[in-house]
Design a protein around this motif. Structure first.
Motif, mmCIF file in Angstrom:
data_model
loop_
_atom_site.group_PDB
_atom_site.id
_atom_site.type_symbol
_atom_site.label_atom_id
_atom_site.label_comp_id
_atom_site.label_asym_id
_atom_site.label_seq_id
_atom_site.Cartn_x
_atom_site.Cartn_y
_atom_site.Cartn_z
ATOM 1 N N ILE A 169 0.839 -1.209 0.000
ATOM 2 C CA ILE A 169 0.000 0.000 0.000
ATOM 3 C C ILE A 169 0.872 1.255 0.000
ATOM 4 O O ILE A 169 0.541 2.253 -0.637
ATOM 5 N N ILE A 170 2.010 1.188 0.688
ATOM 6 C CA ILE A 170 2.950 2.323 0.673
ATOM 7 C C ILE A 170 3.564 2.478 -0.727
ATOM 8 O O ILE A 170 3.684 3.579 -1.252
ATOM 9 N N LEU A 171 3.929 1.327 -1.336
ATOM 10 C CA LEU A 171 4.577 1.361 -2.651
ATOM 11 C C LEU A 171 3.596 1.711 -3.779
ATOM 12 O O LEU A 171 3.950 2.382 -4.741
ATOM 13 N N TYR A 172 2.359 1.190 -3.676
ATOM 14 C CA TYR A 172 1.365 1.371 -4.747
ATOM 15 C C TYR A 172 0.039 1.866 -4.171
ATOM 16 O O TYR A 172 -0.963 1.140 -4.172
ATOM 17 N N PRO A 173 0.023 3.113 -3.661
ATOM 18 C CA PRO A 173 -1.194 3.618 -3.004
ATOM 19 C C PRO A 173 -2.428 3.618 -3.912
ATOM 20 O O PRO A 173 -3.543 3.425 -3.447
ATOM 21 N N ASP A 174 -2.202 3.765 -5.219
ATOM 22 C CA ASP A 174 -3.336 3.786 -6.163
ATOM 23 C C ASP A 174 -3.990 2.409 -6.312
ATOM 24 O O ASP A 174 -5.092 2.291 -6.839
ATOM 25 N N THR A 206 -7.285 -0.592 -3.071
ATOM 26 C CA THR A 206 -8.524 -1.389 -3.067
ATOM 27 C C THR A 206 -8.250 -2.839 -3.443
ATOM 28 O O THR A 206 -8.730 -3.766 -2.784
ATOM 29 N N LEU A 207 -7.446 -3.026 -4.480
ATOM 30 C CA LEU A 207 -7.117 -4.382 -4.947
ATOM 31 C C LEU A 207 -6.250 -5.120 -3.916
ATOM 32 O O LEU A 207 -6.462 -6.307 -3.647
ATOM 33 N N ILE A 208 -5.295 -4.408 -3.325
ATOM 34 C CA ILE A 208 -4.417 -5.024 -2.321
ATOM 35 C C ILE A 208 -5.233 -5.447 -1.092
ATOM 36 O O ILE A 208 -5.055 -6.551 -0.562
ATOM 37 N N ASP A 209 -6.158 -4.598 -0.667
ATOM 38 C CA ASP A 209 -7.071 -4.939 0.445
ATOM 39 C C ASP A 209 -7.883 -6.188 0.112
ATOM 40 O O ASP A 209 -8.032 -7.096 0.934
ATOM 41 N N GLN A 210 -8.411 -6.201 -1.093
ATOM 42 C CA GLN A 210 -9.245 -7.326 -1.548
ATOM 43 C C GLN A 210 -8.428 -8.626 -1.571
ATOM 44 O O GLN A 210 -8.893 -9.674 -1.130
ATOM 45 N N ASN A 211 -7.201 -8.538 -2.065
ATOM 46 C CA ASN A 211 -6.321 -9.722 -2.114
ATOM 47 C C ASN A 211 -6.060 -10.289 -0.718
ATOM 48 O O ASN A 211 -6.094 -11.503 -0.509
ATOM 49 N N LEU A 212 -5.794 -9.394 0.243
ATOM 50 C CA LEU A 212 -5.536 -9.844 1.618
ATOM 51 C C LEU A 212 -6.775 -10.520 2.204
ATOM 52 O O LEU A 212 -6.682 -11.582 2.820
ATOM 53 N N ASN A 213 -7.925 -9.904 1.970
ATOM 54 C CA ASN A 213 -9.176 -10.450 2.489
ATOM 55 C C ASN A 213 -9.439 -11.847 1.914
ATOM 56 O O ASN A 213 -9.770 -12.791 2.652
ATOM 57 N N GLU A 214 -9.254 -11.991 0.606
ATOM 58 C CA GLU A 214 -9.474 -13.292 -0.060
ATOM 59 C C GLU A 214 -8.493 -14.341 0.463
ATOM 60 O O GLU A 214 -8.866 -15.489 0.697
ATOM 61 N N PHE A 215 -7.227 -13.949 0.638
ATOM 62 C CA PHE A 215 -6.204 -14.874 1.134
ATOM 63 C C PHE A 215 -6.573 -15.389 2.525
ATOM 64 O O PHE A 215 -6.518 -16.588 2.795
ATOM 65 N N THR A 216 -6.962 -14.457 3.400
ATOM 66 C CA THR A 216 -7.271 -14.828 4.784
ATOM 67 C C THR A 216 -8.477 -15.757 4.849
ATOM 68 O O THR A 216 -8.447 -16.776 5.551
ATOM 69 N N LEU A 217 -9.536 -15.431 4.104
ATOM 70 C CA LEU A 217 -10.741 -16.277 4.100
ATOM 71 C C LEU A 217 -10.437 -17.678 3.566
ATOM 72 O O LEU A 217 -10.860 -18.681 4.135
ATOM 73 N N LYS A 218 -9.673 -17.715 2.472
ATOM 74 C CA LYS A 218 -9.306 -18.997 1.858
ATOM 75 C C LYS A 218 -8.468 -19.833 2.828
ATOM 76 O O LYS A 218 -8.658 -21.053 2.944
ATOM 77 N N LEU A 219 -7.548 -19.180 3.547
ATOM 78 C CA LEU A 219 -6.668 -19.901 4.469
ATOM 79 C C LEU A 219 -7.449 -20.463 5.655
ATOM 80 O O LEU A 219 -7.209 -21.598 6.080
ATOM 81 N N VAL A 220 -8.398 -19.707 6.183
ATOM 82 C CA VAL A 220 -9.234 -20.191 7.296
ATOM 83 C C VAL A 220 -10.007 -21.439 6.850
ATOM 84 O O VAL A 220 -10.075 -22.446 7.568
ATOM 85 N N GLU A 221 -10.560 -21.383 5.652
ATOM 86 C CA GLU A 221 -11.296 -22.533 5.089
ATOM 87 C C GLU A 221 -10.357 -23.736 4.918
ATOM 88 O O GLU A 221 -10.711 -24.877 5.241
#
Length: 302
Positions: A155-160, A163-178
Motif C-alpha cells: 500500500i505504501i509502494l502502490y497507493p493507487d 482497493t485491490l491489495i485490500d481485496q487480495n488480503l481479504n481473499e487470502f485470509t478467508l481462503k486460508l481459514v477454510e
C-alpha cells in the motif's frame, strides 16, 4: 500469420522481461506463494530459489544479484535460513526488504527449534539452524501475519492499488481459514500415528494439527549410513512404534529402504518447500493441502 508470430514474440519477450524486472522478490517458494496472493494484479513477482534448491546451501548467481538489485521489495526469512542473504542485502535499502524473523508479531509466535528430538548423531549435525525454528511458512497463523505485512508495504509502494491489495488480503485470509478447517478434519484420523522425519521442519504445522512426530534422524544424504547407524535407527523405529518415516526428495529411496528393512514401517515423502506447486493466487493453500495429502498417504494406510 506474420502478425500472429510477431504478436507471440512480443508476448514471450514481454513475459521474460517482466520476470527479469520483477518488482517483488521472495527468497523461498512458500513465501512466494503468500506474496503472489497479495500482489495478484498489482505487480510482478519472482522467487529466488529454484525448485530443488536448499536455502541453507544455495549460491547466488549473477542473475539473482541483478534481480535483487532492481527489486522494489525483497522478502526473506532470516539469516539462519538463507545464510547467503545478509551479505547481499547489506547494500540494499532497508526500506526495500522485509526480514520476516525480525518482525515482532512473528517473533512472538516462534517455536524453539526441535533439535531435542531423538537425534542419533552428533548434536551439532544440524548446525545451520538457530535457536528458533525458521520454517515459519508452515504455520498458517504466521502466514496470515506475513500476508498482512506484505499488504501494508504494498500500500505504501502502490497507493493507487489500495482497493485491490485490500481485496487480495481479504481473499487470502478467508481462503486460508477454510483450508485450515479442511486440513484439521482430514488429519483427525492420524493424530495418534507416530512417525519420524529426516528434516525437522514441520513443528508449526504439527503443533497446529496435533500430529505425533516421534523425532528426527540426521543423516547426510550424500553419505551411506554405517551398519551401527542403520541398526540404531531400526531399533528406534520399532521401540517407538513408528508407523511411517518421511524422507525428502534429496534422499535416495534405496538408502531409506535399508533403514526400514526388517520393520513394518512405511516410507512416505514430505516436501516443506512446495516443489512442484505452481505460484498462483491460491498456491499457499494448495501447498498446505499437498503436504496434508503426503502425510495421509503414508499414515492413513490401514
Amino acid at each position: 500469420m506474420q502478425h500472429l508470430i510477431i504478436g507471440i514474440l512480443f508476448l514471450v519477450i514481454g513475459t521474460s522481461f517482466s520476470f527479469a524486472n520483477a518488482k517483488v522478490i521472495s527468497s523461498v517458494k512458500p513465501i512466494g506463494f503468500i506474496t503472489e496472493a497479495i500482489t495478484a494484479g498489482v505487480v510482478d513477482t519472482d522467487i529466488l530459489l529454484p525448485d530443488g534448491a536448499s536455502p541453507h546451501t544455495y549460491f547466488l548467481k549473477p542473475s539473482d544479484l541483478a534481480k535483487l538489485k532492481s527489486a522494489e521489495l525483497v522478502i526473506w526469512v532470516g539469516e539462519d535460513m538463507e545464510t547467503f542473504m545478509p551479505t547481499v542485502l547489506k547494500n540494499v535499502d532497508k526500506q526495500k526488504q522485509i526480514e520476516l524473523m525480525a518482525v515482532p508479531e512473528i517473533n512472538a509466535l516462534l517455536q524453539i527449534s526441535n533439535e531435542k528430538h531423538e537425534d542419533l548423531q552428533d548434536n551439532h549435525s544440524d548446525s545451520h539452524h538457530g535457536e528458533y525454528d525458521e520454517h515459519i511458512w508452515l504455520s498458517p497463523a504466521i502466514a496470515k501475519i506475513i500476508a498482512k505485512i506484505i499488504h501494508d508495504r504494498l500500500i505504501i509502494l502502490y497507493p493507487d492499488k489500495k482497493t485491490l491489495i485490500d481485496q487480495n488480503l481479504n481473499e487470502f485470509t478467508l481462503k486460508l481459514v477454510e483450508t485450515e478447517q479442511n486440513i484439521a478434519k482430514k488429519l483427525i484420523s492420524v493424530q495418534n500415528k507416530g512417525y519420524f522425519v529426516f528434516h525437522d521442519a514441520y513443528g508449526y504445522f504439527e503443533s497446529q494439527f496435533g500430529l505425533k512426530n516421534l523425532g528426527s534422524f540426521t543423516i547426510n544424504p550424500a553419505v551411506q549410513p554405517g551398519v551401527q547407524k542403520i541398526y540404531a535407527i531400526q531399533q528406534e523405529l520399532i521401540e517407538r512404534k513408528a508407523v511411517c518415516v518421511f524422507r525428502e526428495p534429496q534422499f535416495s529411496p534405496a538408502m531409506i529402504e535399508k533403514l526400514v528393512s526388517g520393520t513394518n514401517v512405511r516410507i512416505g515423502e514430505l516436501n516443506p518447500l512446495g516443489t512442484g506447486v505452481i505460484p498462483a493466487k491460491d498456491a499457499y493453500s494448495q501447498f498446505l493441502l499437498t503436504l496434508t495429502q503426503q502425510l495421509l498417504d503414508c499414515l492413513d494406510n490401514n
